[in-house]
Motif scaffolding. Structure first.
Motif, PDB file in Angstrom:
ATOM      1  N   LYS A 392       0.856  -1.183   0.000  1.00  0.00           N
ATOM      2  CA  LYS A 392       0.000   0.000   0.000  1.00  0.00           C
ATOM      3  C   LYS A 392       0.893   1.233   0.000  1.00  0.00           C
ATOM      4  O   LYS A 392       1.873   1.280   0.743  1.00  0.00           O
ATOM      5  N   THR A 394       1.004   5.523   0.320  1.00  0.00           N
ATOM      6  CA  THR A 394       0.263   6.744   0.648  1.00  0.00           C
ATOM      7  C   THR A 394       0.770   7.841  -0.296  1.00  0.00           C
ATOM      8  O   THR A 394       1.764   7.673  -1.013  1.00  0.00           O
ATOM      9  N   ARG A 468       9.496   5.747  15.434  1.00  0.00           N
ATOM     10  CA  ARG A 468       8.554   5.677  16.568  1.00  0.00           C
ATOM     11  C   ARG A 468       9.094   4.802  17.686  1.00  0.00           C
ATOM     12  O   ARG A 468       8.798   5.011  18.853  1.00  0.00           O
TER      13      ARG A 468
END
Ligand code: CAO
Length: 564
Positions: A392, A394, A468
């Motif tokens: 996928k 973005t 993160r």
């Protein structure tokens, strides 16, 4: 070619000392004995030298790691294959520890009070007692003679505790603090900055509740004889500074906190290190802090064009030379309940960089709308086709490709300002801002011009995940040419991103929305993406910025243009 393992050498009894500076990076050419890391214990810092020469191929430690003897620091490609498997004599585990190592060891030994009196005991400092006054001497600091005093931490009239640091001394590779063996009020300080001290040098005279005057410097024998005078309660103590006292010492620290090489660097540049704000762990001053301080001071002087002032070097700090009034100091608790939350390390570091960039770069921001109706249809189609493979992408991956095309067309955006020269880059490394629980980080997609949208998308999600988890390496955050800050997944219309120096422009992206657009005959629903480009007006002018934005928007409106 064979890779050599470069490990932490024998550092005495020290286990799990924290890495506070990494002085090399992947690809660096290193020489034997060159410092690779700085590590720090409670009382001393030291640099760890390399056991071999070569090229750093794989750096295995990062800031904050805890290292001990034998920890693998890096793999290097040997400069000379003959020597690749032969560790340096100085760092062989069985050989004598290097100077810095030894000093750290001695610092630890000397700062721990002995359990019992014997001739090998190393007192934290040594005193001779008389009725009212006590002289505190430099204790046994191993083989070190004539080490320079680089900080004097007490003055006459100060009330000091036992184990409180009195001075900092420095050799070529290590610095250490010399603590007091007794509590009391400082009557006189017998050393000054720049003095050379050795074991037995008198440091201060101290008035203690029941203490007496010293007469002469002790011999080594007297030093060991002085040890039994240590009170029994202290004699039992193995750690120089109890936890609660250490916390207070760190909190109350007002003295500069920097490694020997950073201090030497500051001295070389004529910088008073006490004025440099530290952004490292425990507010430690790094080489970058010194560099940034100098840059800010020079820029402030250059900006001062008042008659007779241009070109003169000011000794004022950069902030002071802006003639700003003091920051308001308010007791917020007077107005209601409050909670004090310390800034995270990343916030402190990124904050200092953002502040410098905001103050030093004349920013202008141009806004533009890009019609991404067709691009979004393409993105959704590609994602549908690849859904089974779990792939996928973005919008950000397409934006990175579009930005590369715009940077190729407008090379002054792919540049850095160095003095009076513009450094034009022929490579295309694009940074993207990632929001992490600890603050803002900017991982970099290297050679984005050579990668496809899917590859960029995959790399981006891996780097964002690492960011993160706090696992990004310095190499993964360096070398950027241009940055993109996308708030598209969150919302908003336009904003003013701050340029990530030494880059000269940054693209801010907000959330796309369907808006009515006049097509000449009627209003049509189109998906519009708000773009905000901040640029450095010293390098770029408004017309170029408008052209850049409009070209970027044209690529996003029709992605086929990217091949033109
Ligand atoms: N308009 C509309 N929707 C958008 C969009 C945009 N411009 N950009 C992303 N989206 C959508 C995505 O398609 C995704 O939707 P789906 O889940 O339905 O597919 C969703 O928003 C979430 O996207 P994302 O944020 O996870 O992914 P991304 O690739 O766009 O961004 C990253 C990745 C790491 C940049 C982002 O997560 C992030 O951290 N952004 C914050 C950056 C930031 O803090 N900037 C401020 C710096 S100044 O303080």
């Amino acid at each position: 070619m064979a890779l050599i393992e470069v490990k932490v050498p024998d550092i005495g009894d020290f286990k799990e000392v924290e890495v506070i500076e990494v002085l090399v990076k992947q690809g660096d050419s290193i020489s034997k004995e060159q410092s690779l890391l700085t590590v720090e214990s409670d009382k001393a810092s030291m640099e760890i030298p390399s056991s071999a020469s070569g090229i750093v191929k794989d750096l295995r430690v990062k800031l904050g790691d805890k290292v001990s003897e034998g920890t693998l620091i890096l793999l290097a490609e040997a400069a000379d294959p003959q020597t690749s498997n032969i560790p340096s004599k100085d760092i062989s585990p069985n050989s004598e520890a290097p100077v810095g190592t030894k000093m750290l060891e001695e610092a630890q030994k000397t700062s721990a009070l002995p359990e019992k009196s014997n001739s090998d005991s190393k007192p934290s400092s040594v005193s001779l007692e008389s009725q009212a006054e006590q002289t505190v001497f430099v204790p046994d600091i191993g083989d070190f003679q004539e080490v320079e005093v680089i900080e004097v931490m007490v003055k006459p009239g100060d009330t000091i505790k036992a184990e409180q640091s009195l001075i900092t001394v420095e050799s070529d590779k290590a610095s250490m603090e010399i603590p007091s063996c007794a509590a009391g009020v400082v009557k006189s300080v017998l050393v000054k900055l720049g003095d050379k001290v050795s074991m037995g040098t008198p440091l201060i005279t101290l008035a203690t509740a029941s203490s007496p005057a010293a007469s002469k410097a002790p011999s080594p024998a007297e030093i060991s004889m002085a040890t039994p005078a240590t009170p029994p309660a202290q004699a039992e103590r193995r750690h120089p500074v109890p936890e609660e006292m250490r916390a207070a010492t760190d909190k109350d620290r007002t003295k500069p906190h920097a490694s020997p090489s950073v201090r030497a660097y500051a001295r070389e540049l004529g910088v008073d290190i006490a004025r440099v704000p530290g952004t490292g762990p425990k507010e430690r001053i790094t080489q970058d802090d010194v560099r940034n301080y100098v840059k800010a001071a020079v820029a402030a002087v250059a900006a001062d064009t008042s008659p007779g002032r241009a070109g003169t070097i000011s000794t004022a700090t950069a902030g002071a030379s802006l003639n700003l009034i003091d920051w308001p100091k308010i007791d917020f608790a007077k107005f209601g309940e409050i909670q004090t939350q310390p800034l995270s390390r990343i916030k402190k570091i990124s904050g200092a960089n953002l502040h410098r960039n905001w103050v030093m770069i004349p920013h202008v921001t141009n806004h533009e709308d890009a019609d991404i109706t067709e691009l979004e249809a393409l993105r959704l189609k590609l994602n549908e086709e690849n859904a089974k493979a779990g792939i996928k992408v973005t919008l950000l991956a397409f934006l990175i490709k579009a930005a590369v095309a715009a940077l190729k067309k407008f090379p002054e955006f792919n540049a850095s300002l160095e003095g009076e020269n513009l450094i034009l880059k022929k490579y295309f490394h694009i940074g993207f801002a990632a929001d992490t629980p600890n603050g803002l980080m900017v991982p970099v997609i290297k050679d984005a011009d050579k990668k496809g949208v899917f590859e960029i998308g995959k790399e981006m999600s891996e780097l964002a995940a690492k960011a993160r988890e706090g696992k990004l390496s310095p190499a993964e955050m360096s070398g950027g040419c241009f940055s993109i800050s996308s708030l598209g997944g969150i919302g908003g219309t336009y904003f003013t991103p701050i340029i990530n120096a030494p880059e000269v422009a940054i693209l801010g992206v907000c959330r796309s929305s369907t808006r009515p657009v006049w097509n000449g005959k009627e209003f049509e629903p189109r998906l519009i993406l708000p773009l905000s480009l901040s640029w450095d007006h010293r390098v770029i002018d408004g017309a170029s910025a408008a052209r850049f934005n409009s070209y970027l928007a044209s690529i996003l409106a029709d992605f086929r243009r990217i091949i033109l």
